[in-house]
Write an enzyme that holds these catalytic residues in place. Structure first.
Site, PDB file in Angstrom:
ATOM      1  N   LYS A   1     -47.004  -8.340 -72.833  1.00 41.25           N
ATOM      2  CA  LYS A   1     -47.386  -9.704 -72.471  1.00 41.25           C
ATOM      3  C   LYS A   1     -46.795 -10.605 -73.556  1.00 41.25           C
ATOM      4  CE  LYS A   1     -49.533 -12.680 -69.822  1.00 41.25           C
ATOM      5  NZ  LYS A   1     -49.135 -12.960 -68.415  1.00 41.25           N
TER       6      LYS A   1
ATOM      7  N   ASP B   1     -48.514  -8.541 -65.878  1.00 40.48           N
ATOM      8  CA  ASP B   1     -48.951  -9.052 -64.571  1.00 40.48           C
ATOM      9  C   ASP B   1     -47.907  -8.735 -63.506  1.00 40.48           C
ATOM     10  OD1 ASP B   1     -47.280 -10.822 -65.933  1.00 40.48           O
ATOM     11  OD2 ASP B   1     -48.323 -12.638 -65.276  1.00 40.48           O
TER      12      ASP B   1
ATOM     13  N   ASP C   1     -54.493   1.480 -69.642  1.00 46.32           N
ATOM     14  CA  ASP C   1     -55.751   1.856 -68.982  1.00 46.32           C
ATOM     15  C   ASP C   1     -55.769   1.305 -67.559  1.00 46.32           C
ATOM     16  OD1 ASP C   1     -58.471   2.746 -68.716  1.00 46.32           O
ATOM     17  OD2 ASP C   1     -59.121   0.689 -69.077  1.00 46.32           O
TER      18      ASP C   1
ATOM     19  N   ASP D   1     -54.859   3.398 -63.681  1.00 45.20           N
ATOM     20  CA  ASP D   1     -55.791   3.452 -62.546  1.00 45.20           C
ATOM     21  C   ASP D   1     -55.126   2.896 -61.291  1.00 45.20           C
ATOM     22  OD1 ASP D   1     -57.962   4.508 -63.985  1.00 45.20           O
ATOM     23  OD2 ASP D   1     -59.386   3.144 -63.030  1.00 45.20           O
TER      24      ASP D   1
END
Ligand code: IPM
Ligand code: MG
Length: 359
Positions: free
Chosen positions: A190, A222, A246, A250
């Site tokens: 980022k 993003d 993390d 997922d």
């Protein structure tokens, strides 16, 4: 080959039992010792990571881990919560390199929530830095704000930070992994907003100069989250920090059909590793015998490959898993409407049968 077996909470005990069954079906000698961890250890010893469990893990060549956590521990103070066990193991064993492959097996294409053509043949590897970032950064805590929008009111804060060596070592891991694959690394950051991740980008770029044969590109987190569901097959190796890793791992797990399929490996500098499914303890289905044990069984295969140098055995397990899927066996998380799912034990038994029929 010494393995510390830490089943933990919820479905952890059920799925680890199946992985142990599969390991025992190989013609190899393991020394396995089991210990309590997480909420189970808190109940018995008042701490989620008791000294004896930590000692066992440290002395083993590898740790086979289930899952920890349950809503009923949410009211405990943070150092006593089950999640602290896995964070403590990562920290104490120095397990900085987390491998989370996301592979979509041809048989499970229909189980993905994405269109089949987007995920068929998917094989990406997320490499998540695991011992730094906002997860471990100090200082952190609560205080009364002295500045900001509401001075004089309560606030909480965490610290996002990465040192050069921490970024360098995970970058090397990613480039080396990419060399064994299609030689592409996407570093996720980022950098447009965060100083920590502008630094991350600079350091990864610098390490990349040592790997002229590997193509490196950078992507904001993003955008990466979007590209993962728009065109996941455009990725090969993704490398990122602890927090972004993390979340993205997922997300990536759903591309493969079920998070119940995703193994993971967390390694330190001496190839000692902790192997666990990427999913959690699923207290809602614990004790029902319906959890998918395949992520844990595949984690055991990663353990054989990375920490125990048993590549042949690792491949045997992976092909046994493929063959049970090809036979049409599905646990409830994978089963399509109208088909009868098999339970945890039946799935483990089927993998053992598949192993035995390889000979
Ligand atoms: C994971 C989990 C852990 C994490 C939790 C249980 C502390 O979500 O392994 O991805 O956030 O790292
Ligand atoms: Mg997670």
């Amino acid at each position: 080959m010494k393995i510390a077996v830490l089943p933990g909470d919820g479905i952890g005990t059920e799925i680890v039992a199946e992985a142990v069954k599969v390991l025992n079906a190989l013609d190899l000698q393991f020394e396995m010792e089991t210990a309590l961890v997480g909420g189970a250890a808190y109940e018995a010893y008042g701490h989620p990571l008791p000294p004896a469990t930590l000692k066992l893990a440290k002395e083993a060549d590898a740790v086979l881990f289930g899952a920890v956590g349950d809503w009923k521990y949410d009211m405990l103070e943070r150092p006593l919560r089950p999640e602290q066990a896995i964070l403590g193991l990562r920290k104490n064993l120095g397990l900085f390199a987390n491998f989370r492959p996301a592979i979509c097996y041809p048989e499970l294409v229909a189980s993905s929530s994405l269109k089949p053509e987007l995920v068929a043949g998917l094989d990406i590897l997320i490499i998540r830095e695991l011992t730094g970032d906002i997860y471990f950064g100090q200082p952190r805590g609560r205080r009364v704000a002295t500045d900001g929008h509401f001075p004089g009111t309560d606030e909480a804060f965490d610290t996002m930070r990465y040192s050069r060596p921490e970024i360098e070592r995970i970058a090397h891991i990613a480039f080396q992994a990419a060399r064994k694959r299609s030689k592409r690394v996407t570093s996720v950051d980022k950098a447009n907003v965060l100083e920590t991740f502008q630094f991350w980008r600079d350091v990864v770029t610098h390490v990349g100069l040592e790997y002229p044969d590997v193509a490196l590109d950078h992507m904001y987190v993003d955008n990466a989250a979007m590209q993962l569901v728009r065109a996941p097959k455009t990725f090969d190796v993704l490398v990122t920090g602890n927090l972004f890793g993390d979340i993205l791992s997922d997300e990536a797990s759903m591309l493969t059909g079920s998070i119940g399929m995703l193994p993971s490996a967390s390694l330190n500098a001496s190839q000692q590793g902790l192997y666990e499914p990427s999913h959690g303890s699923a207290p809602d289905i614990a004790g029902k015998g319906i959890a998918n044990p395949l992520a844990t069984i595949l984690s055991a295969a990663m353990m054989l490959r990375f920490s125990l140098t048993q590549e042949t055995a690792a491949q045997r397990i992976e092909s046994a898993v493929k063959s049970v899927l090809a036979q049409g066996l599905r646990t409830q998380d994978l089963a399509s409407k109208g088909t009868t799912p098999v339970g945890t034990v039946a799935m483990g038994d089927a993998v053992v049968r598949a192993l035995n029929s390889q000979r």
